[in-house]
Design an enzyme around this catalytic site. Structure first.
Site, PDB file in Angstrom:
ATOM      1  N   LYS A  14       8.054  42.645  59.865  1.00 44.93           N
ATOM      2  CA  LYS A  14       6.765  42.901  60.521  1.00 44.93           C
ATOM      3  C   LYS A  14       6.287  44.326  60.272  1.00 44.93           C
ATOM      4  O   LYS A  14       5.132  44.551  59.949  1.00 44.93           O
ATOM      5  CB  LYS A  14       6.872  42.669  62.038  1.00 44.93           C
ATOM      6  CG  LYS A  14       7.325  41.266  62.431  1.00 44.93           C
ATOM      7  CD  LYS A  14       7.292  41.060  63.941  1.00 44.93           C
ATOM      8  CE  LYS A  14       8.307  41.879  64.708  1.00 44.93           C
ATOM      9  NZ  LYS A  14       9.711  41.476  64.510  1.00 44.93           N
ATOM     10  N   ARG A  89       5.508  39.585  73.024  1.00 46.80           N
ATOM     11  CA  ARG A  89       6.845  39.016  72.905  1.00 46.80           C
ATOM     12  C   ARG A  89       7.145  38.049  74.041  1.00 46.80           C
ATOM     13  O   ARG A  89       8.226  37.457  74.053  1.00 46.80           O
ATOM     14  CB  ARG A  89       7.885  40.129  72.934  1.00 46.80           C
ATOM     15  CG  ARG A  89       8.314  40.652  71.565  1.00 46.80           C
ATOM     16  CD  ARG A  89       9.288  41.804  71.795  1.00 46.80           C
ATOM     17  NE  ARG A  89      10.230  41.990  70.734  1.00 46.80           N
ATOM     18  CZ  ARG A  89      10.087  42.858  69.735  1.00 46.80           C
ATOM     19  NH1 ARG A  89       8.993  43.573  69.623  1.00 46.80           N
ATOM     20  NH2 ARG A  89      11.034  43.001  68.841  1.00 46.80           N
ATOM     21  N   ARG A 128      19.581  47.910  57.471  1.00 44.20           N
ATOM     22  CA  ARG A 128      18.655  48.919  57.986  1.00 44.20           C
ATOM     23  C   ARG A 128      19.399  49.894  58.906  1.00 44.20           C
ATOM     24  O   ARG A 128      19.106  51.086  58.933  1.00 44.20           O
ATOM     25  CB  ARG A 128      17.517  48.217  58.755  1.00 44.20           C
ATOM     26  CG  ARG A 128      16.469  49.155  59.308  1.00 44.20           C
ATOM     27  CD  ARG A 128      15.248  48.398  59.811  1.00 44.20           C
ATOM     28  NE  ARG A 128      15.415  47.900  61.169  1.00 44.20           N
ATOM     29  CZ  ARG A 128      14.534  47.104  61.790  1.00 44.20           C
ATOM     30  NH1 ARG A 128      13.438  46.710  61.180  1.00 44.20           N
ATOM     31  NH2 ARG A 128      14.754  46.707  63.020  1.00 44.20           N
ATOM     32  N   ARG A 134      18.844  53.698  64.188  1.00 45.45           N
ATOM     33  CA  ARG A 134      18.537  52.903  65.387  1.00 45.45           C
ATOM     34  C   ARG A 134      19.811  52.265  65.934  1.00 45.45           C
ATOM     35  O   ARG A 134      20.454  51.468  65.268  1.00 45.45           O
ATOM     36  CB  ARG A 134      17.521  51.801  65.037  1.00 45.45           C
ATOM     37  CG  ARG A 134      16.107  52.297  65.010  1.00 45.45           C
ATOM     38  CD  ARG A 134      15.144  51.196  64.634  1.00 45.45           C
ATOM     39  NE  ARG A 134      15.225  50.023  65.477  1.00 45.45           N
ATOM     40  CZ  ARG A 134      14.353  49.027  65.439  1.00 45.45           C
ATOM     41  NH1 ARG A 134      13.332  49.078  64.599  1.00 45.45           N
ATOM     42  NH2 ARG A 134      14.500  47.994  66.229  1.00 45.45           N
ATOM     43  N   ARG A 146      19.436  40.267  70.225  1.00 47.31           N
ATOM     44  CA  ARG A 146      17.989  40.350  69.963  1.00 47.31           C
ATOM     45  C   ARG A 146      17.473  39.030  69.404  1.00 47.31           C
ATOM     46  O   ARG A 146      16.380  38.583  69.756  1.00 47.31           O
ATOM     47  CB  ARG A 146      17.692  41.509  69.009  1.00 47.31           C
ATOM     48  CG  ARG A 146      17.747  42.860  69.733  1.00 47.31           C
ATOM     49  CD  ARG A 146      18.000  44.002  68.772  1.00 47.31           C
ATOM     50  NE  ARG A 146      16.959  44.189  67.797  1.00 47.31           N
ATOM     51  CZ  ARG A 146      17.125  44.833  66.642  1.00 47.31           C
ATOM     52  NH1 ARG A 146      18.301  45.350  66.341  1.00 47.31           N
ATOM     53  NH2 ARG A 146      16.122  44.971  65.813  1.00 47.31           N
TER      54      ARG A 146
HETATM   55  P1  ADP Z   1      12.594  44.541  66.040  1.00 51.48           P
HETATM   56  O1  ADP Z   1      11.408  43.644  65.958  1.00 51.48           O
HETATM   57  O2  ADP Z   1      13.208  44.832  64.717  1.00 51.48           O
HETATM   58  O3  ADP Z   1      13.593  44.093  67.068  1.00 51.48           O
HETATM   59  P2  ADP Z   1      11.025  46.596  67.384  1.00 51.48           P
HETATM   60  O4  ADP Z   1      10.969  47.988  66.884  1.00 51.48           O
HETATM   61  O5  ADP Z   1       9.791  45.777  67.344  1.00 51.48           O
HETATM   62  O6  ADP Z   1      12.178  45.970  66.511  1.00 51.48           O
HETATM   63  O7  ADP Z   1      11.570  46.567  68.883  1.00 51.48           O
HETATM   64  C1  ADP Z   1      12.753  47.212  69.252  1.00 51.48           C
HETATM   65  C2  ADP Z   1      13.027  46.966  70.742  1.00 51.48           C
HETATM   66  O8  ADP Z   1      11.948  47.492  71.539  1.00 51.48           O
HETATM   67  C3  ADP Z   1      13.141  45.502  71.182  1.00 51.48           C
HETATM   68  O9  ADP Z   1      14.429  44.955  70.974  1.00 51.48           O
HETATM   69  C4  ADP Z   1      12.777  45.631  72.674  1.00 51.48           C
HETATM   70  O10 ADP Z   1      13.860  46.126  73.433  1.00 51.48           O
HETATM   71  C5  ADP Z   1      11.700  46.698  72.692  1.00 51.48           C
HETATM   72  N1  ADP Z   1      10.341  46.099  72.575  1.00 51.48           N
HETATM   73  C6  ADP Z   1       9.485  46.227  71.534  1.00 51.48           C
HETATM   74  N2  ADP Z   1       8.344  45.549  71.760  1.00 51.48           N
HETATM   75  C7  ADP Z   1       8.494  44.955  72.977  1.00 51.48           C
HETATM   76  C8  ADP Z   1       7.684  44.094  73.766  1.00 51.48           C
HETATM   77  N3  ADP Z   1       6.475  43.688  73.337  1.00 51.48           N
HETATM   78  N4  ADP Z   1       8.143  43.682  74.962  1.00 51.48           N
HETATM   79  C9  ADP Z   1       9.340  44.086  75.407  1.00 51.48           C
HETATM   80  N5  ADP Z   1      10.171  44.876  74.717  1.00 51.48           N
HETATM   81  C10 ADP Z   1       9.763  45.313  73.507  1.00 51.48           C
END
Ligand code: ADP
Length: 191
Positions: A14, A89, A128, A134, A146
């Site tokens: 994404k 999400r 990654r 991270r 996740r």
């Molecule tokens: P990825 O999609 O690779 O898991 P992101 O950078 O999008 O990575 O998100 C990392 C973390 O941030 C998620 O595992 C969650 O804990 C938090 N997060 C991101 N976006 C949201 C959201 N819309 N609602 C709740 N938690 C979120």
């Protein structure tokens, strides 16, 4: 306006594709993951709260996330459109996003759903994790959590967008350029 949701499990690509799409369509890119990481780096109260969830691979609570997203949209009153990356999400987040866009007299153009097999996702995320710094990418248990959270709480949103006739399924395996071309073709069917 063109408003895109880029959707898919962790590791689906994404972020990579958003970076290309926002330039191609002149959109404002909003990544909730990046916003949280900026708060963590800045040691804000919001960042401290978000970190406790993120490190375990859990979702940050909706009220925190929705408020942060709304602020970011409102900071960009002259945007030609947005690409939402990592948001929504959950179903309440999707409903809040529709409401927010409606208040701006606009709506979601399409939800691009990237399809990638689980084992490829785990491999990409572990890879990654070697360089991203991270914490949530470095540990296979956190990665699997996740993916489980995605399956349970996020993947049902495909039905939400399908019911609105806005879901575009896109094959997320291939070169970055190939996938980008598929995504552009999907957007152009709606825009
Ligand atoms: P990825 O999609 O690779 O898991 P992101 O950078 O999008 O990575 O998100 C990392 C973390 O941030 C998620 O595992 C969650 O804990 C938090 N997060 C991101 N976006 C949201 C959201 N819309 N609602 C709740 N938690 C979120």
């Amino acid at each position: 306006m063109i408003n895109i949701v880029i959707f898919g499990p962790p590791g689906a690509g994404k972020g990579t594709q958003s970076e290309l799409l926002f330039k191609e369509y002149d959109l404002v890119h909003i990544s909730t993951g990046d916003l949280f990481r900026a708060h963590i780096k800045g040691e804000t109260a919001l960042g401290l709260k978000a970190k406790s969830y993120m490190d375990k691979g859990e979702l940050v609570p909706d009220e925190v996330t929705i408020g942060m997203l709304r602020n970011k949209v409102e900071e960009n009153p002259n945007a030609k459109g947005f690409i939402f990356d990592g948001f929504p999400r959950t179903t309440p987040q999707a409903a809040a996003l529709d409401e927010l866009l409606e208040s701006l007299n606009t709506s979601i153009t399409t939800c691009l759903s990237l399809q990638v097999p689980d084992e490829e996702l785990v491999a990409r995320l572990l890879n990654r994790g070697k360089t991203s710094g991270r914490a949530d990418d470095a540990n296979e248990d956190v990665i699997r959590n996740r993916l489980a959270v995605y399956m349970r709480e996020t993947s049902p949103l495909k039905d939400f967008y399908h019911e609105q006739d806005k879901l575009s399924d896109v094959d997320g395996v291939g070169t970055v350029e190939e996938i980008f071309q598929r995504l552009c073709a999907a957007i152009n069917r709606y825009a």
